[in-house]
Motif scaffolding. Structure first.
Motif, short mmCIF file in Angstrom:
data_model
loop_
_atom_site.label_atom_id
_atom_site.label_comp_id
_atom_site.label_asym_id
_atom_site.label_seq_id
_atom_site.Cartn_x
_atom_site.Cartn_y
_atom_site.Cartn_z
N UNK A 4 -2.96 -4.59 29.03
CA UNK A 4 -3.59 -3.42 28.43
C UNK A 4 -2.61 -2.69 27.51
N UNK A 5 -1.37 -2.56 27.96
CA UNK A 5 -0.35 -1.90 27.12
C UNK A 5 -0.07 -2.74 25.87
N UNK A 6 -0.05 -4.04 26.05
CA UNK A 6 0.21 -4.95 24.94
C UNK A 6 -0.90 -4.85 23.89
N UNK A 7 -2.12 -4.77 24.39
CA UNK A 7 -3.30 -4.78 23.52
C UNK A 7 -3.45 -3.45 22.75
N UNK A 10 -0.09 0.50 19.49
CA UNK A 10 1.04 1.38 19.17
C UNK A 10 2.24 0.49 18.89
N UNK A 11 3.11 0.88 17.98
CA UNK A 11 4.21 0.00 17.56
C UNK A 11 5.17 -0.41 18.69
N UNK A 12 5.51 0.49 19.59
CA UNK A 12 6.50 0.15 20.62
C UNK A 12 5.87 -0.49 21.86
N UNK A 13 4.57 -0.54 21.98
CA UNK A 13 3.93 -1.13 23.16
C UNK A 13 4.21 -2.62 23.31
N UNK A 14 4.29 -3.32 22.19
CA UNK A 14 4.57 -4.75 22.24
C UNK A 14 5.93 -5.00 22.92
N UNK A 20 8.37 -5.53 30.29
CA UNK A 20 7.76 -5.53 31.63
C UNK A 20 7.44 -6.95 32.10
N UNK A 21 7.00 -7.76 31.18
CA UNK A 21 6.68 -9.15 31.52
C UNK A 21 7.94 -9.90 31.94
N UNK A 22 9.03 -9.71 31.18
CA UNK A 22 10.30 -10.34 31.55
C UNK A 22 10.80 -9.82 32.90
N UNK A 25 8.84 -11.58 35.58
CA UNK A 25 9.35 -12.95 35.76
C UNK A 25 10.68 -12.94 36.52
N UNK A 26 11.54 -12.01 36.20
CA UNK A 26 12.84 -11.91 36.88
C UNK A 26 12.65 -11.58 38.36
N UNK A 27 11.73 -10.67 38.67
CA UNK A 27 11.46 -10.33 40.08
C UNK A 27 10.93 -11.52 40.85
N UNK A 28 10.01 -12.25 40.23
CA UNK A 28 9.47 -13.45 40.89
C UNK A 28 10.57 -14.48 41.10
#
Length: 146
Positions: A4-7, A10-14, A20-22, A25-28
């Motif tokens: 949702x944030x990605x979609x 806003x310029x900095x959301x990407x 957050x995605x990285x 992945x690091x937590x997993x």
């Protein structure tokens, strides 16, 4: 939530979403590695063997290694790697932890607790307990009911 944030446009959301995605992945990855790296079948079996036989005053590291059909040296190396302590120290800690529970529940003498927890005698138990906990068994009981 990340999508949702990605979609949102806003310029900095990407960048934040990618971060957050990285992090996810690091937590997993860390959780997977922690579960996998702290487990060894021999160590697990040795710990179960200690839990079943800690009350035997004659139990030694040699007995545990023999039960696993491995050498004492290899058992010590495994414990150092996976538990951070020696098998003898693990046995002692387990006995002290069990003794603490008996002392907390009351109803038994220190001599009875010492024998139930695999210590040769009351004096050796008191010395080991004080070394591990910082107070004698008698003082430990006294502080519980103070």
């Amino acid at each position: 939530n990340i999508y949702e944030k990605w979609d949102a446009e806003k310029p900095d959301n990407y960048v934040r979403s990618l971060s957050r995605l990285y992090r996810l992945f690091a937590d997993i990855y860390n959780e997977y590695n922690n579960c996998d790296s702290n487990y060894n079948e021999y160590v697990d079996y040795a710990k179960r063997f200690v839990k079943e036989n800690y009350c035997n005053t004659e139990l030694t590291v040699s007995d545990i290694a023999d039960r696993l059909n491995i050498s004492e040296v290899y058992l010590r190396r495994l414990f150092a790697r996976y538990e951070g302590i020696s098998p003898k120290a693990y046995l002692q800690q387990f006995r002290i932890k069990t003794a603490s529970a008996y002392l907390s529940s009351g109803g038994l003498s220190i001599k009875e607790i010492a024998l139930l927890c695999g210590f040769r005698d009351e004096k050796y138990f008191s010395t080991a307990f004080k070394s591990a906990v910082g107070v004698s068994p008698t003082k430990y009981i006294y502080e519980l009911y103070e």
